[in-house]
Motif scaffolding. Sequence first.
Motif, mmCIF file in Angstrom:
data_model
loop_
_atom_site.group_PDB
_atom_site.id
_atom_site.type_symbol
_atom_site.label_atom_id
_atom_site.label_comp_id
_atom_site.label_asym_id
_atom_site.label_seq_id
_atom_site.Cartn_x
_atom_site.Cartn_y
_atom_site.Cartn_z
ATOM 1 N N GLU A 1 -6.072 7.767 8.252
ATOM 2 C CA GLU A 1 -5.997 8.607 7.053
ATOM 3 C C GLU A 1 -4.555 9.129 6.915
ATOM 4 O O GLU A 1 -4.088 9.936 7.718
ATOM 5 C CB GLU A 1 -6.998 9.771 7.061
ATOM 6 C CG GLU A 1 -8.430 9.338 6.838
ATOM 7 C CD GLU A 1 -8.638 8.644 5.484
ATOM 8 O OE1 GLU A 1 -8.321 9.232 4.438
ATOM 9 O OE2 GLU A 1 -9.086 7.490 5.477
ATOM 10 N N SER A 2 -3.902 8.647 5.856
ATOM 11 C CA SER A 2 -2.454 8.887 5.726
ATOM 12 C C SER A 2 -2.059 10.368 5.823
ATOM 13 O O SER A 2 -1.065 10.693 6.486
ATOM 14 C CB SER A 2 -1.937 8.285 4.420
ATOM 15 O OG SER A 2 -2.614 8.849 3.325
ATOM 16 N N LYS B 1 -9.207 -8.709 8.815
ATOM 17 C CA LYS B 1 -8.679 -7.569 9.585
ATOM 18 C C LYS B 1 -8.584 -7.894 11.076
ATOM 19 O O LYS B 1 -9.463 -8.564 11.631
ATOM 20 C CB LYS B 1 -9.564 -6.350 9.364
ATOM 21 C CG LYS B 1 -9.520 -5.852 7.923
ATOM 22 C CD LYS B 1 -10.478 -4.719 7.672
ATOM 23 C CE LYS B 1 -10.453 -4.339 6.204
ATOM 24 N NZ LYS B 1 -11.470 -3.394 5.826
ATOM 25 N N ARG C 1 3.605 6.017 2.667
ATOM 26 C CA ARG C 1 3.702 7.439 3.021
ATOM 27 C C ARG C 1 4.097 7.578 4.489
ATOM 28 O O ARG C 1 4.983 8.345 4.844
ATOM 29 C CB ARG C 1 2.328 8.121 2.877
ATOM 30 C CG ARG C 1 1.837 8.284 1.472
ATOM 31 C CD ARG C 1 0.427 8.866 1.497
ATOM 32 N NE ARG C 1 -0.049 9.161 0.146
ATOM 33 C CZ ARG C 1 -1.209 9.724 -0.129
ATOM 34 N NH1 ARG C 1 -2.029 10.046 0.850
ATOM 35 N NH2 ARG C 1 -1.553 9.982 -1.367
ATOM 36 N N LEU D 1 -5.728 -7.746 5.019
ATOM 37 C CA LEU D 1 -6.986 -6.996 4.809
ATOM 38 C C LEU D 1 -8.177 -7.912 4.502
ATOM 39 O O LEU D 1 -9.318 -7.467 4.520
ATOM 40 C CB LEU D 1 -6.808 -5.941 3.711
ATOM 41 C CG LEU D 1 -5.841 -4.804 4.066
ATOM 42 C CD1 LEU D 1 -5.698 -3.832 2.909
ATOM 43 C CD2 LEU D 1 -6.279 -4.070 5.327
ATOM 44 N N LYS E 1 -11.907 1.438 8.881
ATOM 45 C CA LYS E 1 -11.374 0.068 8.953
ATOM 46 C C LYS E 1 -10.248 -0.156 7.931
ATOM 47 O O LYS E 1 -10.137 -1.207 7.303
ATOM 48 C CB LYS E 1 -12.485 -0.976 8.742
ATOM 49 C CG LYS E 1 -13.661 -0.819 9.687
ATOM 50 C CD LYS E 1 -14.751 -1.814 9.376
ATOM 51 C CE LYS E 1 -15.942 -1.706 10.295
ATOM 52 N NZ LYS E 1 -16.719 -0.469 10.209
ATOM 53 N N LYS E 2 -9.460 0.919 7.708
ATOM 54 C CA LYS E 2 -8.403 0.834 6.697
ATOM 55 C C LYS E 2 -7.036 1.060 7.309
ATOM 56 O O LYS E 2 -6.912 1.639 8.386
ATOM 57 C CB LYS E 2 -8.628 1.919 5.625
ATOM 58 C CG LYS E 2 -9.825 1.643 4.734
ATOM 59 C CD LYS E 2 -9.892 2.656 3.621
ATOM 60 C CE LYS E 2 -11.095 2.361 2.739
ATOM 61 N NZ LYS E 2 -11.115 3.148 1.528
ATOM 62 N N VAL E 3 -5.999 0.642 6.555
ATOM 63 C CA VAL E 3 -4.629 1.008 6.886
ATOM 64 C C VAL E 3 -4.221 2.125 5.933
ATOM 65 O O VAL E 3 -4.775 2.212 4.840
ATOM 66 C CB VAL E 3 -3.674 -0.212 6.743
ATOM 67 C CG1 VAL E 3 -3.937 -1.210 7.845
ATOM 68 C CG2 VAL E 3 -3.769 -0.884 5.370
ATOM 69 N N PRO E 4 -3.276 2.979 6.294
ATOM 70 C CA PRO E 4 -2.469 2.949 7.503
ATOM 71 C C PRO E 4 -3.245 3.400 8.746
ATOM 72 O O PRO E 4 -4.154 4.221 8.667
ATOM 73 C CB PRO E 4 -1.354 3.948 7.193
ATOM 74 C CG PRO E 4 -1.982 4.942 6.265
ATOM 75 C CD PRO E 4 -2.916 4.122 5.418
ATOM 76 N N SER F 1 0.821 -1.221 0.000
ATOM 77 C CA SER F 1 0.000 0.000 0.000
ATOM 78 C C SER F 1 0.852 1.268 0.000
ATOM 79 O O SER F 1 1.636 1.509 0.929
ATOM 80 C CB SER F 1 -0.901 0.001 1.243
ATOM 81 O OG SER F 1 -1.366 1.311 1.498
ATOM 82 N N PHE G 1 -0.296 4.168 0.461
ATOM 83 C CA PHE G 1 -0.764 5.019 1.569
ATOM 84 C C PHE G 1 0.037 4.697 2.842
ATOM 85 O O PHE G 1 0.389 5.582 3.610
ATOM 86 C CB PHE G 1 -2.259 4.804 1.824
ATOM 87 C CG PHE G 1 -3.126 5.241 0.670
ATOM 88 C CD1 PHE G 1 -3.351 6.576 0.418
ATOM 89 C CD2 PHE G 1 -3.712 4.304 -0.177
ATOM 90 C CE1 PHE G 1 -4.137 6.991 -0.646
ATOM 91 C CE2 PHE G 1 -4.492 4.696 -1.243
ATOM 92 C CZ PHE G 1 -4.715 6.039 -1.484
HETATM 93 N N1 LIG Z 1 -7.653 7.700 2.210
HETATM 94 C C1 LIG Z 1 -6.969 6.627 2.900
HETATM 95 C C2 LIG Z 1 -6.851 5.435 1.965
HETATM 96 C C3 LIG Z 1 -6.313 4.202 2.678
HETATM 97 C C4 LIG Z 1 -6.640 2.946 1.918
HETATM 98 O O1 LIG Z 1 -7.309 2.948 0.867
HETATM 99 N N2 LIG Z 1 -6.176 1.811 2.457
HETATM 100 C C5 LIG Z 1 -6.457 0.525 1.866
HETATM 101 C C6 LIG Z 1 -5.146 -0.217 1.592
HETATM 102 S S1 LIG Z 1 -4.265 0.586 0.280
HETATM 103 C C7 LIG Z 1 -7.253 -0.331 2.833
HETATM 104 O O2 LIG Z 1 -6.978 -0.361 4.010
HETATM 105 N N3 LIG Z 1 -8.264 -1.038 2.333
HETATM 106 C C8 LIG Z 1 -9.055 -1.922 3.132
HETATM 107 C C9 LIG Z 1 -10.515 -1.794 2.842
HETATM 108 O O3 LIG Z 1 -10.898 -0.965 1.988
HETATM 109 O O4 LIG Z 1 -11.292 -2.506 3.464
HETATM 110 C C10 LIG Z 1 -5.606 7.123 3.373
HETATM 111 O O5 LIG Z 1 -5.094 8.100 2.811
HETATM 112 O O6 LIG Z 1 -5.073 6.554 4.345
#
Ligand SMILES: N[C@@H](CCC(=O)N[C@@H](CS)C(=O)NCC(=O)O)C(=O)O
Length: 226
Positions: free
Chosen positions: A68-69, A42, A20, A39, A54-57, A15, A17
């Motif tokens: 949110e990166s 999770k 970063r 992912l 529920k996302k990384v980072p 990723s 993100f």
């Molecule tokens: N806008 C978010 C985007 C983060 C993102 O899209 N992360 C993806 C991995 S590249 C993720 O965790 N996806 C898991 C999901 O959508 O369930 C940021 O800047 O951190």
Amino acid sequence: MEKQNEVVLFGTWASAFCKRVELALKIKGIPYEYVEEDLTNKSESLLHYNPVHKKVPLLVHNGKPNSESLVILEYIDECWNNTPKLLPEDPYQRAKVRFWVNFVDHQIMARLLPIIMSRGEEREKAIKEFNELLKVFEEGIKKDFPEEFPFFERKSLGYLDIVVGAHFCNYEAFHEVVAVVFSPEKNPAMMAWLEALKNHPLMKEMLPPHDKLVAEMRGKYLGQSP
Ligand SMILES: N[C@@H](CCC(=O)N[C@@H](CS)C(=O)NCC(=O)O)C(=O)O
């Protein structure tokens, strides 16, 4: 006794993100623990600390979560303010850098999916549109930062270097799997910047290995198993 400055980053290796945030931590010399997330399954920690997206980072600093990166990058810059600055000191320059980071995130990145999803003439059109936006970006940053291009030749990697580098330094993998989108003829400034970024020691250390990324992208975009 509570541990001081315990930093844990939840991420996934491919990723940009997450890259970063890893880059920012390395630039600032902040020690951290890295947790690789699956992912497709999770962790409880990710769901607990980032219940909204529920996302990384995800960065957990002394038990306090941040997601949110871009929010994380600014948090890191403000918290560890005696280390190299990611954003310029001058408020107007800072606004300009934020403007172009926003342009990359919302305009340029959004043009990649239509390229991935299309074929033939439609893809050619999507690549043309992508290149037109890149031109706007190149002209814009040269005008706004005439003294500083490419940025890190004069200082350590900054906010815009991190965002552009983490997403586009691996362009050769995108070229191999999807389509050729960058060229020195069409995007000379961008290509010069990317070449310089690719050779930066921290970027070299942090970017995913080319072959591993190609295999991952073939699976994700072309449905090919390794
Ligand atoms: N806008 C978010 C985007 C983060 C993102 O899209 N992360 C993806 C991995 S590249 C993720 O965790 N996806 C898991 C999901 O959508 O369930 C940021 O800047 O951190």
